[in-house]
Write a protein that holds these residues in place. Structure first.
Motif, mmCIF file in Angstrom:
data_model
loop_
_atom_site.group_PDB
_atom_site.id
_atom_site.type_symbol
_atom_site.label_atom_id
_atom_site.label_comp_id
_atom_site.label_asym_id
_atom_site.label_seq_id
_atom_site.Cartn_x
_atom_site.Cartn_y
_atom_site.Cartn_z
ATOM 1 N N ASN A 81 81.464 -44.530 -80.228
ATOM 2 C CA ASN A 81 80.802 -44.269 -81.510
ATOM 3 C C ASN A 81 79.392 -44.858 -81.585
ATOM 4 O OD1 ASN A 81 83.113 -42.946 -82.701
ATOM 5 N ND2 ASN A 81 84.060 -44.969 -82.881
ATOM 6 N N ALA A 82 78.928 -45.429 -80.480
ATOM 7 C CA ALA A 82 77.604 -46.059 -80.478
ATOM 8 C C ALA A 82 76.505 -45.011 -80.665
ATOM 9 C CB ALA A 82 77.385 -46.818 -79.178
ATOM 10 N N ASP A 83 75.500 -45.352 -81.468
ATOM 11 C CA ASP A 83 74.379 -44.422 -81.638
ATOM 12 C C ASP A 83 73.329 -44.702 -80.563
ATOM 13 O OD1 ASP A 83 72.750 -46.594 -82.483
ATOM 14 O OD2 ASP A 83 73.287 -46.282 -84.572
ATOM 15 N N LYS A 84 72.275 -43.895 -80.559
ATOM 16 C CA LYS A 84 71.274 -43.993 -79.492
ATOM 17 C C LYS A 84 70.555 -45.340 -79.515
ATOM 18 C CE LYS A 84 70.456 -39.024 -78.913
ATOM 19 N NZ LYS A 84 71.125 -38.998 -77.583
ATOM 20 N N ASP A 85 70.312 -45.883 -80.697
ATOM 21 C CA ASP A 85 69.635 -47.177 -80.781
ATOM 22 C C ASP A 85 70.499 -48.283 -80.181
ATOM 23 O OD1 ASP A 85 67.388 -46.131 -81.965
ATOM 24 O OD2 ASP A 85 68.034 -46.568 -84.020
ATOM 25 N N GLN A 86 71.801 -48.250 -80.454
ATOM 26 C CA GLN A 86 72.709 -49.259 -79.899
ATOM 27 C C GLN A 86 72.809 -49.130 -78.380
ATOM 28 O OE1 GLN A 86 75.985 -48.020 -82.460
ATOM 29 N NE2 GLN A 86 76.026 -50.057 -83.409
ATOM 30 N N ILE A 87 72.814 -47.890 -77.905
ATOM 31 C CA ILE A 87 72.864 -47.649 -76.461
ATOM 32 C C ILE A 87 71.621 -48.202 -75.784
ATOM 33 C CG2 ILE A 87 72.746 -45.819 -74.718
ATOM 34 C CD1 ILE A 87 74.637 -44.185 -76.544
ATOM 35 N N ARG A 88 70.468 -47.945 -76.359
ATOM 36 C CA ARG A 88 69.224 -48.414 -75.765
ATOM 37 C C ARG A 88 69.110 -49.939 -75.836
ATOM 38 N NH1 ARG A 88 68.854 -43.420 -76.381
ATOM 39 N NH2 ARG A 88 67.279 -42.061 -75.433
ATOM 40 N N GLU A 89 69.593 -50.536 -76.907
ATOM 41 C CA GLU A 89 69.566 -51.991 -77.033
ATOM 42 C C GLU A 89 70.425 -52.642 -75.944
ATOM 43 O OE1 GLU A 89 70.868 -55.484 -80.212
ATOM 44 O OE2 GLU A 89 70.653 -53.418 -80.912
ATOM 45 N N ALA A 90 71.603 -52.073 -75.707
ATOM 46 C CA ALA A 90 72.481 -52.599 -74.664
ATOM 47 C C ALA A 90 71.836 -52.431 -73.288
ATOM 48 C CB ALA A 90 73.837 -51.893 -74.703
ATOM 49 N N ALA A 91 71.223 -51.278 -73.043
ATOM 50 C CA ALA A 91 70.576 -51.022 -71.757
ATOM 51 C C ALA A 91 69.385 -51.942 -71.555
ATOM 52 C CB ALA A 91 70.138 -49.564 -71.669
ATOM 53 N N GLU A 92 68.652 -52.212 -72.623
ATOM 54 C CA GLU A 92 67.508 -53.114 -72.518
ATOM 55 C C GLU A 92 67.977 -54.528 -72.178
ATOM 56 O OE1 GLU A 92 63.593 -54.471 -75.152
ATOM 57 O OE2 GLU A 92 64.914 -52.883 -75.883
ATOM 58 N N SER A 93 69.057 -54.976 -72.820
ATOM 59 C CA SER A 93 69.598 -56.304 -72.532
ATOM 60 C C SER A 93 70.043 -56.410 -71.086
ATOM 61 C CB SER A 93 70.773 -56.613 -73.468
ATOM 62 O OG SER A 93 70.348 -56.693 -74.804
ATOM 63 N N ALA A 94 70.583 -55.325 -70.543
ATOM 64 C CA ALA A 94 71.091 -55.314 -69.168
ATOM 65 C C ALA A 94 70.001 -55.008 -68.147
ATOM 66 C CB ALA A 94 72.215 -54.290 -69.046
ATOM 67 N N GLN A 95 68.741 -54.947 -68.593
ATOM 68 C CA GLN A 95 67.611 -54.663 -67.700
ATOM 69 C C GLN A 95 67.725 -53.274 -67.075
ATOM 70 O OE1 GLN A 95 65.185 -57.384 -67.580
ATOM 71 N NE2 GLN A 95 66.598 -57.812 -69.250
ATOM 72 N N ALA A 96 68.362 -52.344 -67.800
ATOM 73 C CA ALA A 96 68.538 -50.983 -67.287
ATOM 74 C C ALA A 96 67.587 -49.985 -67.933
ATOM 75 C CB ALA A 96 69.987 -50.516 -67.508
#
Length: 219
Positions: free
Chosen positions: A80-95
């Motif tokens: 159920n994650a939205d695009k902003d949450q996905i990008r925030e997680a990817a940014e934290s993971a250096q992805a």
């Protein structure tokens, strides 16, 4: 061994000393033969398995990626994650950086097992997915072995600052991976040999000194 909520804990020791076994008892991949494993002062065997594992995220050295887009792979962490949450997680993971450089970004199709991305990129996608789960405890089981030290340091620094309430347990081979942890646990043949900060262990643990000298003094 007591781990406080929100702490970042490093675990190191020789191959086969019990690092993975230790952390695998938290989500009950193994059960204890004696003693107890408590989460929030409750024996893990008293939780429903589903509830317990919802609260624990594990990132392994070798992770499974599925056919589909990068975004679809990340949504296994939270559908159920939205695009902003996905990008925030990817940014934290250096992805976020390497994903944005791909022609189709988050819509890039991954082959089965992620055959069209490198080992380090695969690990960062898997870490992003686990961060997105927003588990109370995240376990990294040699999960950054394919990352260079600068990327790894940025990852753990961001996790420490962006997710202060998440308990982070890092199994690593390299002292450089855990030296900034709140505490480091030294395992030796299935037993806890020492627990302390990087500086404390350099003074007091012969095992830690040996690992340090073999890894860092030569570089």
């Amino acid at each position: 061994l007591t781990i406080e909520p929100g702490q970042m804990i490093g675990i190191i020791g020789s191959t086969g000393c019990g690092k993975t076994t230790l952390v695998s008892m938290i989500p009950r991949l193994y059960d204890v033969d004696e003693g107890k494993v408590l989460v929030d002062d409750i024996d893990v065997r008293d939780y429903s398995l589903n509830h317990l594992r919802e609260g624990v995220g594990m990132v392994l050295q070798k992770n499974v990626l599925f056919s589909g887009t990068i975004e679809e792979n990340l949504q296994w962490g939270d559908e159920n994650a939205d695009k902003d949450q996905i990008r925030e997680a990817a940014e934290s993971a250096q992805a976020e950086g390497f994903i944005q450089k791909l022609a189709d970004g988050y819509d890039t199709e991954l082959g089965q097992g992620g055959v069209n991305v490198s080992g380090g990129q695969k690990q960062r996608v898997a870490i992003s997915r686990t961060i997105l789960k927003q588990a109370e405890i995240i376990i990294f089981d040699d999960a950054t072995s394919a990352l260079d030290l600068k990327t790894e340091a940025n990852l753990y620094s961001m996790l420490k600052n962006a997710y202060p309430d998440t308990t982070k347990i890092i199994i690593a081979q390299r002292i450089a991976s855990v030296k900034d942890a709140d505490r480091i646990v030294i395992l030796d043949d299935g037993h806890i040999s020492a627990v302390g900060t990087h500086e404390e262990l350099l003074k007091n643990s012969a095992i830690y000194q040996d690992i340090y000298n073999s890894q860092l003094n030569k570089k």
